[in-house]
Scaffold this motif. Sequence first.
Motif, PDB file in Angstrom:
ATOM      1  N   MET A   1       0.566  -1.073   0.210  1.00 14.26           N
ATOM      2  CA  MET A   1      -0.038  -0.210  -0.028  1.00 14.26           C
ATOM      3  C   MET A   1       0.740   1.132  -0.268  1.00 14.26           C
ATOM      4  O   MET A   1       0.874   2.342  -0.886  1.00 14.26           O
ATOM      5  CB  MET A   1      -0.656  -0.036   1.524  1.00 14.26           C
ATOM      6  N   GLU A   2       1.968   1.332   0.697  1.00 13.47           N
ATOM      7  CA  GLU A   2       2.767   2.426   0.927  1.00 13.47           C
ATOM      8  C   GLU A   2       3.403   2.933  -0.455  1.00 13.47           C
ATOM      9  O   GLU A   2       3.704   3.407  -0.387  1.00 13.47           O
ATOM     10  CB  GLU A   2       3.492   2.270   1.947  1.00 13.47           C
ATOM     11  N   LYS A   3       4.058   1.631  -1.294  1.00  9.27           N
ATOM     12  CA  LYS A   3       4.534   1.677  -2.963  1.00  9.27           C
ATOM     13  C   LYS A   3       3.901   2.688  -3.945  1.00  9.27           C
ATOM     14  O   LYS A   3       3.618   3.131  -4.289  1.00  9.27           O
ATOM     15  CB  LYS A   3       5.011   0.488  -2.968  1.00  9.27           C
ATOM     16  N   LEU A   4       2.503   2.110  -3.633  1.00 11.04           N
ATOM     17  CA  LEU A   4       1.125   2.755  -4.416  1.00 11.04           C
ATOM     18  C   LEU A   4       0.700   4.052  -4.282  1.00 11.04           C
ATOM     19  O   LEU A   4       1.129   4.578  -5.046  1.00 11.04           O
ATOM     20  CB  LEU A   4      -0.011   1.608  -4.085  1.00 11.04           C
ATOM     21  N   LYS A   5       1.135   4.133  -2.682  1.00 11.93           N
ATOM     22  CA  LYS A   5       0.849   5.879  -2.315  1.00 11.93           C
ATOM     23  C   LYS A   5       2.280   6.618  -2.942  1.00 11.93           C
ATOM     24  O   LYS A   5       1.430   7.499  -3.871  1.00 11.93           O
ATOM     25  CB  LYS A   5       0.691   5.225  -0.627  1.00 11.93           C
ATOM     26  N   ARG A   6       3.272   5.811  -2.560  1.00  9.75           N
ATOM     27  CA  ARG A   6       4.230   6.677  -3.402  1.00  9.75           C
ATOM     28  C   ARG A   6       4.477   6.877  -4.376  1.00  9.75           C
ATOM     29  O   ARG A   6       4.891   7.828  -5.933  1.00  9.75           O
ATOM     30  CB  ARG A   6       5.497   6.096  -3.094  1.00  9.75           C
ATOM     31  N   ASN A   7       4.193   5.433  -5.800  1.00  7.12           N
ATOM     32  CA  ASN A   7       3.789   5.693  -7.255  1.00  7.12           C
ATOM     33  C   ASN A   7       2.480   6.880  -7.757  1.00  7.12           C
ATOM     34  O   ASN A   7       3.034   7.777  -8.175  1.00  7.12           O
ATOM     35  CB  ASN A   7       3.090   4.360  -7.576  1.00  7.12           C
ATOM     36  N   LEU A   8       1.759   7.193  -6.860  1.00  6.32           N
ATOM     37  CA  LEU A   8       0.604   8.041  -7.086  1.00  6.32           C
ATOM     38  C   LEU A   8       1.310   9.169  -6.776  1.00  6.32           C
ATOM     39  O   LEU A   8       1.528   9.956  -7.319  1.00  6.32           O
ATOM     40  CB  LEU A   8      -0.430   7.874  -5.797  1.00  6.32           C
ATOM     41  N   ILE A   9       2.064   9.305  -5.872  1.00  2.01           N
ATOM     42  CA  ILE A   9       2.435  10.905  -5.747  1.00  2.01           C
ATOM     43  C   ILE A   9       3.559  11.246  -6.912  1.00  2.01           C
ATOM     44  O   ILE A   9       3.433  12.234  -7.287  1.00  2.01           O
ATOM     45  CB  ILE A   9       2.849  11.431  -3.674  1.00  2.01           C
ATOM     46  N   LYS A  10       3.992   9.974  -7.000  1.00  4.73           N
ATOM     47  CA  LYS A  10       4.998  10.696  -8.851  1.00  4.73           C
ATOM     48  C   LYS A  10       4.805  10.791  -9.415  1.00  4.73           C
ATOM     49  O   LYS A  10       5.083  12.026 -10.607  1.00  4.73           O
ATOM     50  CB  LYS A  10       6.326   9.446  -7.996  1.00  4.73           C
ATOM     51  N   LEU A  11       3.023  10.121  -9.931  1.00  4.96           N
ATOM     52  CA  LEU A  11       2.238  10.734 -10.920  1.00  4.96           C
ATOM     53  C   LEU A  11       2.226  11.710 -10.385  1.00  4.96           C
ATOM     54  O   LEU A  11       2.037  12.192 -11.715  1.00  4.96           O
ATOM     55  CB  LEU A  11       0.960   9.391 -11.116  1.00  4.96           C
ATOM     56  N   ALA A  12       1.620  12.485  -9.781  1.00  2.00           N
ATOM     57  CA  ALA A  12       1.282  13.100  -9.781  1.00  2.00           C
ATOM     58  C   ALA A  12       1.594  14.504  -9.722  1.00  2.00           C
ATOM     59  O   ALA A  12       1.258  15.279 -10.231  1.00  2.00           O
ATOM     60  CB  ALA A  12       0.385  12.999  -8.105  1.00  2.00           C
ATOM     61  N   LYS A  13       3.236  14.213  -9.824  1.00  2.00           N
ATOM     62  CA  LYS A  13       3.892  15.347  -9.530  1.00  2.00           C
ATOM     63  C   LYS A  13       4.759  15.430 -10.926  1.00  2.00           C
ATOM     64  O   LYS A  13       4.883  16.153 -11.673  1.00  2.00           O
ATOM     65  CB  LYS A  13       5.305  14.989  -8.732  1.00  2.00           C
ATOM     66  N   ASN A  14       4.510  14.402 -12.004  1.00  2.00           N
ATOM     67  CA  ASN A  14       4.659  15.035 -13.787  1.00  2.00           C
ATOM     68  C   ASN A  14       3.406  15.672 -13.978  1.00  2.00           C
ATOM     69  O   ASN A  14       2.572  15.115 -14.586  1.00  2.00           O
ATOM     70  CB  ASN A  14       4.423  13.103 -13.966  1.00  2.00           C
ATOM     71  N   LYS A  15       4.180  16.491 -14.837  1.00  2.00           N
ATOM     72  CA  LYS A  15       2.530  17.692 -15.154  1.00  2.00           C
ATOM     73  C   LYS A  15       2.173  17.286 -16.502  1.00  2.00           C
ATOM     74  O   LYS A  15       1.268  17.360 -16.557  1.00  2.00           O
ATOM     75  CB  LYS A  15       3.594  19.341 -15.204  1.00  2.00           C
ATOM     76  N   THR A  16       3.037  17.092 -17.241  1.00  2.00           N
ATOM     77  CA  THR A  16       2.417  16.250 -18.524  1.00  2.00           C
ATOM     78  C   THR A  16       1.301  15.047 -18.264  1.00  2.00           C
ATOM     79  O   THR A  16      -0.744  15.373 -19.081  1.00  2.00           O
ATOM     80  CB  THR A  16       3.468  15.985 -19.521  1.00  2.00           C
ATOM     81  N   LEU A  17       1.486  14.625 -17.444  1.00  2.00           N
ATOM     82  CA  LEU A  17       0.953  12.891 -16.805  1.00  2.00           C
ATOM     83  C   LEU A  17      -0.032  13.416 -16.290  1.00  2.00           C
ATOM     84  O   LEU A  17      -1.748  13.005 -16.732  1.00  2.00           O
ATOM     85  CB  LEU A  17       1.494  11.583 -16.128  1.00  2.00           C
ATOM     86  N   LYS A  18      -0.501  14.413 -15.526  1.00  2.00           N
ATOM     87  CA  LYS A  18      -1.502  15.262 -15.283  1.00  2.00           C
ATOM     88  C   LYS A  18      -2.239  16.082 -15.190  1.00  2.00           C
ATOM     89  O   LYS A  18      -3.940  15.498 -15.300  1.00  2.00           O
ATOM     90  CB  LYS A  18      -0.674  15.841 -13.422  1.00  2.00           C
ATOM     91  N   GLU A  19      -1.589  16.730 -16.347  1.00  2.00           N
ATOM     92  CA  GLU A  19      -2.023  17.303 -17.100  1.00  2.00           C
ATOM     93  C   GLU A  19      -3.310  16.295 -17.824  1.00  2.00           C
ATOM     94  O   GLU A  19      -4.626  16.448 -17.806  1.00  2.00           O
ATOM     95  CB  GLU A  19      -1.292  18.163 -18.013  1.00  2.00           C
TER      96      GLU A  19
END
Length: 156
Positions: free
Chosen positions: A1-19
């Motif tokens: 679960m912690e790994k999933l949380k870190r990966n989601l945070i990492k994805l959220a920081k990727n501006k292009t992917l987030k957009e």
Amino acid sequence: MEKLKRNLIKLAKNKTLKEGLLYLIFGVLTTIVNYVSFYLFYKVLFNANHELIANLIAFILAVAFAFVTNKYIVFEKTDKSNSLKEKYLFVGTRIGTFLFEQLGLYLTKVLLNSEKVIFTSGKFELDIMMTSKIILSIIVTIINYFLAKFIVFKKG
């Protein structure tokens, strides 16, 4: 679960992917506004007539929703300096893709039996006109993303 949380945070920081994800989410919501409006006017209020008028009303409601969500949430534009220019560009580009969609619906009406039912489930019927609307909406959504990103809300 912690790994999933870190990966989601990492994805959220990727501006292009987030957009892209936000555009997809609000694009789906805009499409829902458009489809529900179109269906209510075309099938319920207009008794499967006046598809172009129903599409115009659905378009106006969807564009209003899309402008607000695209400007403030997807492309995170908070400055007021280009607000009027952005509104004109946004509405102008959307009118262009709307006319493309109107032409597609018109050709569906003229060239195909638009009342032919393809699928039925309870009271819901999917006719050729609604199928055409779905296909055209997918094409228009892709075009609208690029117009919004590179023309209307471009950086710099």
